[in-house]
Design a protein around this motif. Structure first.
Motif, short mmCIF file in Angstrom:
data_model
loop_
_atom_site.label_atom_id
_atom_site.label_comp_id
_atom_site.label_asym_id
_atom_site.label_seq_id
_atom_site.Cartn_x
_atom_site.Cartn_y
_atom_site.Cartn_z
N THR A 52 0.84 -1.19 0.00
CA THR A 52 0.00 0.00 0.00
C THR A 52 0.88 1.24 0.00
N VAL A 53 0.65 2.12 -0.96
CA VAL A 53 1.39 3.38 -1.05
C VAL A 53 0.45 4.51 -0.67
N GLY A 54 0.89 5.35 0.25
CA GLY A 54 0.12 6.52 0.65
C GLY A 54 0.55 7.73 -0.16
N LEU A 55 -0.39 8.31 -0.89
CA LEU A 55 -0.13 9.53 -1.67
C LEU A 55 -0.57 10.71 -0.81
N LEU A 56 0.40 11.47 -0.30
CA LEU A 56 0.11 12.48 0.71
C LEU A 56 0.50 13.87 0.23
N GLY A 57 -0.13 14.86 0.83
CA GLY A 57 0.17 16.25 0.50
C GLY A 57 -0.91 17.15 1.05
N ALA A 58 -0.59 18.41 1.21
CA ALA A 58 -1.58 19.38 1.66
C ALA A 58 -2.62 19.61 0.56
N ASN A 59 -3.66 20.36 0.88
CA ASN A 59 -4.67 20.69 -0.13
C ASN A 59 -4.00 21.39 -1.31
N GLY A 60 -4.32 20.94 -2.53
CA GLY A 60 -3.74 21.56 -3.71
C GLY A 60 -2.36 21.05 -4.08
N ALA A 61 -1.88 20.00 -3.41
CA ALA A 61 -0.53 19.48 -3.68
C ALA A 61 -0.45 18.75 -5.01
N GLY A 62 -1.60 18.23 -5.49
CA GLY A 62 -1.60 17.51 -6.77
C GLY A 62 -2.01 16.06 -6.65
#
Length: 240
Positions: free
Chosen positions: A30-40
Motif C-alpha cells: 500500500t502506497v500513501g499519496l500524501l500532501g496538503a490541499n492543492g498538492a496535486g
C-alpha cells in the motif's frame, strides 16, 4: 503491478501543474499519496486512471489486471438501484452470478446495506453512497485499488471494516494507492509514502527513510515528519 511516470500533467495544456512524478506499487503493498490541499494528489490519480486532459508520461499496468477506483466524492447513477449498479459492474468484468452475488451479499451485510439493494442511491446519505462504492469495488476483487480519501463520511464501524478489507486485499497480493489526510491511519496502513507539494514530488520511501530525511528519531510520527518536511520546503522557497 503498476508503474507511474508523469512527466507533466494538468487540466489544460497551458496549465500543466504536475511535473516529474514517478513511483511504482508492487503487489501486496500500500502506497500513501500524501500532501496538503492543492498538492496535486487528485491530479495524480486522474492521470493514472486516464481522465486528465493534458498528460505526458506513461502508466504501466499488467495486461488483464483489474483496477478499481473509489473517488472522494461518490458518483452513482440516480436512476439505477444499488443492485443494478452491482449487476452492471459484474457484467463489465464478465463475472458469473455464482461468483459476484455471494460476494456482493457478504459486503452489503458487512457495511449494513442489506435491505437497501433495491433502493436508488439518490436517496442515500453521503456515507451510504461511499459504502456503496466500497461494495462495488471490493466485489470485483481488483488487482489494483486507487482510493481517494476513503475515510471521509464513514462511521467508525465502516472505517474499521474498510481497514480490514484493505489488509485482506493486500495479503491477497493487490496493489493499493491511497490518499488520505488521516495520517495516523496512513502510518498504520501504508508500506511507503509519496509526498507531494505544489505538483512536485518531495519524498518517496518508507517511514524510517522519511524520519532519516527529516533528521527525526525513530519514534517520530508520520504527521510530524510530514510537517517538518513541508516546513523545510516552504523555508527554502525563494521569496518574491
Amino acid at each position: 503491478m503498476i508503474e507511474v511516470k508523469i512527466n507533466h500533467a494538468g487540466y489544460h495544456l497551458e496549465q500543466l501543474y504536475l511535473s516529474d512524478i514517478h513511483f511504482s506499487i508492487p503487489p501486496g503493498e500500500t502506497v500513501g499519496l500524501l500532501g496538503a490541499n492543492g498538492a496535486g494528489k487528485s491530479t495524480t490519480i486522474k492521470s493514472i486512471i486516464g481522465t486528465i486532459e493534458a498528460f505526458d508520461g506513461e502508466i504501466h499496468i499488467k495486461d488483464g489486471h483489474r483496477l478499481a477506483y473509489i473517488p472522494e466524492e461518490p458518483i452513482l447513477y440516480d436512476h439505477l438501484t444499488l443492485w443494478e449498479h452491482l449487476r452492471l459492474a459484474a457484467t463489465s468484468y464478465d463475472l458469473p452470478d455464482e461468483q459476484w452475488i455471494p460476494k456482493a451479499e457478504e459486503l452489503l451485510k458487512l457495511f449494513l446495506l442489506t435491505g437497501k439493494e433495491h433502493h436508488f442511491p439518490v436517496h442515500f446519505s453521503k456515507g451510504m453512497k461511499q459504502k456503496s462504492l466500497i461494495v462495488l469495488s471490493f466485489m470485483i476483487k481488483a488487482d489494483i485499488y486507487i482510493i481517494d480519501e476513503p475515510f471521509i463520511g464513514l462511521d467508525p464501524i465502516a472505517t474499521k471494516n474498510l481497514i480490514t478489507l484493505l489488509e485482506q486485499e493486500k495479503q491477497r497480493g493487490a496493489a493499493i494507492l491511497m490518499t488520505t489526510h488521516v495520517l495516523d491511519s496512513a502510518e498504520k496502513l501504508c508500506d511507503t509514502f509519496v509526498l507531494l507539494h505544489e505538483g512536485r514530488m518531495l519524498f518517496k520511501g518508507n517511514l524510517i527513510e522519511l524520519q532519516q530525511r527529516t533528521n527525526q528519531t525513530l519514534d517520530t510520527s508520520l504527521l510530524d515528519c510530514f510537517y517538518y518536511l513541508l516546513e523545510e520546503e516552504v523555508a527554502n522557497e525563494p521569496r518574491l
